[in-house]
Design an enzyme around this catalytic site. Structure first.
Site, PDB file in Angstrom:
ATOM      1  N   LYS A 168       0.857  -1.192   0.000  1.00 34.09           N
ATOM      2  CA  LYS A 168       0.000   0.000   0.000  1.00 34.09           C
ATOM      3  C   LYS A 168       0.888   1.235   0.000  1.00 34.09           C
ATOM      4  O   LYS A 168       1.969   1.241   0.606  1.00 34.09           O
ATOM      5  CB  LYS A 168      -0.903   0.030   1.235  1.00 34.09           C
ATOM      6  CG  LYS A 168      -1.750   1.302   1.356  1.00 34.09           C
ATOM      7  CD  LYS A 168      -2.603   1.327   2.609  1.00 34.09           C
ATOM      8  CE  LYS A 168      -3.384   2.625   2.697  1.00 34.09           C
ATOM      9  NZ  LYS A 168      -4.255   2.696   3.882  1.00 34.09           N
ATOM     10  N   GLU A 240      -9.440  11.486  12.644  1.00 34.46           N
ATOM     11  CA  GLU A 240      -8.719  10.278  13.048  1.00 34.46           C
ATOM     12  C   GLU A 240      -7.847  10.490  14.281  1.00 34.46           C
ATOM     13  O   GLU A 240      -6.889  11.262  14.264  1.00 34.46           O
ATOM     14  CB  GLU A 240      -7.848   9.778  11.887  1.00 34.46           C
ATOM     15  CG  GLU A 240      -7.139   8.472  12.187  1.00 34.46           C
ATOM     16  CD  GLU A 240      -6.495   7.853  10.959  1.00 34.46           C
ATOM     17  OE1 GLU A 240      -5.943   6.745  11.084  1.00 34.46           O
ATOM     18  OE2 GLU A 240      -6.545   8.471   9.881  1.00 34.46           O
ATOM     19  N   GLY A 257     -10.096   3.229   4.397  1.00 37.61           N
ATOM     20  CA  GLY A 257     -11.258   2.877   3.593  1.00 37.61           C
ATOM     21  C   GLY A 257     -12.271   3.994   3.699  1.00 37.61           C
ATOM     22  O   GLY A 257     -12.790   4.251   4.789  1.00 37.61           O
ATOM     23  N   GLU A 284      -7.734  -2.816   2.752  1.00 36.29           N
ATOM     24  CA  GLU A 284      -6.950  -1.624   3.096  1.00 36.29           C
ATOM     25  C   GLU A 284      -7.028  -1.346   4.589  1.00 36.29           C
ATOM     26  O   GLU A 284      -6.021  -1.008   5.236  1.00 36.29           O
ATOM     27  CB  GLU A 284      -7.462  -0.426   2.300  1.00 36.29           C
ATOM     28  CG  GLU A 284      -6.707   0.862   2.579  1.00 36.29           C
ATOM     29  CD  GLU A 284      -7.261   2.058   1.817  1.00 36.29           C
ATOM     30  OE1 GLU A 284      -6.883   3.194   2.163  1.00 36.29           O
ATOM     31  OE2 GLU A 284      -8.078   1.859   0.896  1.00 36.29           O
ATOM     32  N   ALA A 347      -2.189   4.005   7.206  1.00 34.06           N
ATOM     33  CA  ALA A 347      -3.308   4.857   6.801  1.00 34.06           C
ATOM     34  C   ALA A 347      -2.843   6.138   6.126  1.00 34.06           C
ATOM     35  O   ALA A 347      -3.586   6.735   5.331  1.00 34.06           O
ATOM     36  CB  ALA A 347      -4.186   5.188   8.014  1.00 34.06           C
ATOM     37  N   ARG A 391      -7.190  16.563   6.747  1.00 32.01           N
ATOM     38  CA  ARG A 391      -8.270  17.559   6.559  1.00 32.01           C
ATOM     39  C   ARG A 391      -7.802  18.914   7.063  1.00 32.01           C
ATOM     40  O   ARG A 391      -8.396  19.504   7.977  1.00 32.01           O
ATOM     41  CB  ARG A 391      -9.553  17.148   7.274  1.00 32.01           C
ATOM     42  CG  ARG A 391     -10.000  15.753   7.038  1.00 32.01           C
ATOM     43  CD  ARG A 391     -10.423  15.429   5.606  1.00 32.01           C
ATOM     44  NE  ARG A 391     -11.047  14.130   5.622  1.00 32.01           N
ATOM     45  CZ  ARG A 391     -10.396  12.975   5.536  1.00 32.01           C
ATOM     46  NH1 ARG A 391      -9.070  12.991   5.392  1.00 32.01           N
ATOM     47  NH2 ARG A 391     -11.015  11.834   5.567  1.00 32.01           N
ATOM     48  N   LYS A 424     -12.164  14.674  -0.052  1.00 32.90           N
ATOM     49  CA  LYS A 424     -11.550  15.009   1.232  1.00 32.90           C
ATOM     50  C   LYS A 424     -11.204  16.491   1.344  1.00 32.90           C
ATOM     51  O   LYS A 424     -11.133  17.028   2.450  1.00 32.90           O
ATOM     52  CB  LYS A 424     -10.314  14.134   1.464  1.00 32.90           C
ATOM     53  CG  LYS A 424     -10.676  12.677   1.737  1.00 32.90           C
ATOM     54  CD  LYS A 424      -9.449  11.788   1.839  1.00 32.90           C
ATOM     55  CE  LYS A 424      -9.834  10.361   2.204  1.00 32.90           C
ATOM     56  NZ  LYS A 424      -8.662   9.448   2.210  1.00 32.90           N
TER      57      LYS A 424
END
Length: 444
Positions: A168, A240, A257, A284, A347, A391, A424
């Site tokens: 990934k 997060e 995800g 993922e 992530a 973000r 996003k």
């Protein structure tokens, strides 16, 4: 006085009003709101040097073992900041701010504040009392990279994935927004606080670096106005949680995800259900959960990890979420040490980590800086909260630089990953009072 030589206060809205650009650190989580003001001691980097210097970390690849050794030195230096504050008279000092995606390549924005005030969290209804207004006028937007270039980078990574070199990689892109007026950073913080009720809203004062070191690439004269002082601020609303520690209790909440939300309720539900059922997104997510559990196991007596992911929502996105709980094996392990043990998670970077980091450096046309780093606080008892810095945007004068990324795994498509980054961006664009479509940017 409840923490670090500071006073508790009655209202999060009062703290929001007291925020001052350039001198305040603001933090709002589901647990509480924090306002730190004044700098007793500021972090100063000693190992971050010019990328043109062949001996700098930015110019060389170092082994993961060497990187780990340097990370321990980094943590030691942060702890020494609090020791210095304690010797200067603070009874329970704390450090606040943000740490970059790669602490060995970019500057941390950390300091021990003079004062810290705390407030209980607000309900969504109470947050709705905050008046929402536009923060910038007459905006012009530049993408970096443009969509076609980003899709080519995704396809480059997919080749490596198919060859088995990677599991990934997270690739990101940016938007640079230039306004005719100075950006109202305080109002931007109000808007983010109002609309993001379940995540981590933050504003970090940054040192005023020379233009060559700033992430914002524009004519610096545009940011100058006679009689007006400009500041650099890193601001955002992350969904997060990287990790929090309170006493012996540890909690992490990795997200991986994602799917854009829809204004149509039926379509919104369909997208959420499709995300939860998606084999690609569940894979993922599983990669991230495995890495987080592997990092926390040596530091905890036990971990509780749900067998299935759940869904969480922001105003603009659905995410697969797993909340992990643990109990510390050693009470000397601080929230900061826990955060560094986890960072960078798949992530926001990828796996294997070193190969993913090298791929990011090759494919992304800008330095991430604080983006996909960590933001939060740690006190002298070791308690603290750290969120993943997503973000978000860097604000300076009349310019903002927004960031968004997407995780590339087997089964990804370039078009879908481009669309995910666009979705996003909406968190910051809506907070700015702008149309959320990059191609047709206008005032809302």
């Amino acid at each position: 006085m409840s923490k670090a030589g500071t006073v508790a206060t009655a209202s999060a809205l009062h703290l929001l009003d007291q925020y001052r650009e350039g001198t305040s650190f603001f933090w709002s989580s589901p647990q509480h709101t924090l306002l730190a003001q004044g700098e007793r001691i500021r972090w100063s980097d000693v190992n971050v040097t010019d990328e043109n210097n062949p001996n700098s970390y930015a110019a060389i690849d170092i082994s993961e073992q060497k990187r780990g050794e340097e990370t321990h030195l980094f943590i030691d230096r942060i702890e020494k900041l609090m020791d210095e504050a304690r010797r200067a008279g603070q009874t329970k000092p704390m450090v606040v701010g943000a740490i970059p995606f790669d602490p060995l390549d970019s500057s941390a924005e950390l300091f021990v504040p003079e004062t810290v005030q705390w407030a209980e969290p607000l309900s969504p209804d109470s947050r709705a009392m905050v008046e929402k207004r536009p923060v910038a006028l007459g905006c012009v937007v530049r993408e970096e990279p443009v969509g076609a270039e980003f899709k080519q980078s995704v396809n480059n990574v997919l080749v490596d994935l198919n060859l088995g070199n990677l599991n990934k990689v997270v690739l990101s892109r940016s938007l640079q927004v230039t306004s005719q007026s100075f950006v109202d950073t305080h109002q931007l913080l109000r808007n983010l606080f109002r609309d993001n009720t379940h995540g981590y809203t933050f504003a970090v004062p940054m040192t005023n670096l020379p233009s060559s070191k700033s992430n914002i690439t524009t004519d610096k004269r545009a940011n100058v106005e006679v009689g007006k002082e400009t500041h650099r601020t890193y601001i955002g609303a992350s969904p997060e949680l990287l990790v929090t520690r309170k006493g012996s209790k540890v909690r992490a909440n990795p997200l991986a995800g994602s799917a854009a939300r829809s204004e149509d309720p039926a379509e919104d539900r369909r997208r959420a259900e499709a995300l939860l059922a998606s084999a690609k997104d569940r894979h993922e997510h599983a990669v991230v959960i495995e890495a987080v559990a592997e990092a926390l196991h040596p530091l905890c007596k036990h971990l509780t990890i749900p067998t299935e992911p759940s869904l969480i929502q922001t105003r603009t996105m659905w995410h697969l979420s797993t909340e992990i709980h643990g109990e510390l094996a050693d009470m000397n392990t601080s929230s900061l040490e826990l955060a560094f043990a986890l960072h960078p998670t798949p992530a926001i970077c990828g796996t294997p980590v070193q190969t993913a980091r090298e791929t990011i450096r090759e494919q992304e046309p800008f330095e991430r800086g604080l983006f996909t780093g960590m933001v939060g606080w740690c006190d002298s008892d070791g308690d603290g909260e750290w969120a993943v810095t997503i973000r978000c945007a860097e604000v300076e004068g009349k310019t903002l630089k927004l960031f968004a990324g997407a995780g590339i795994v087997a089964g990804s498509t370039a078009e879908a990953e481009l669309a995910e980054t666009s979705a996003k961006f909406r968190t910051m664009l809506l907070a700015m009072g702008l149309n959320s479509s990059v191609s047709s940017m206008k005032e809302a």
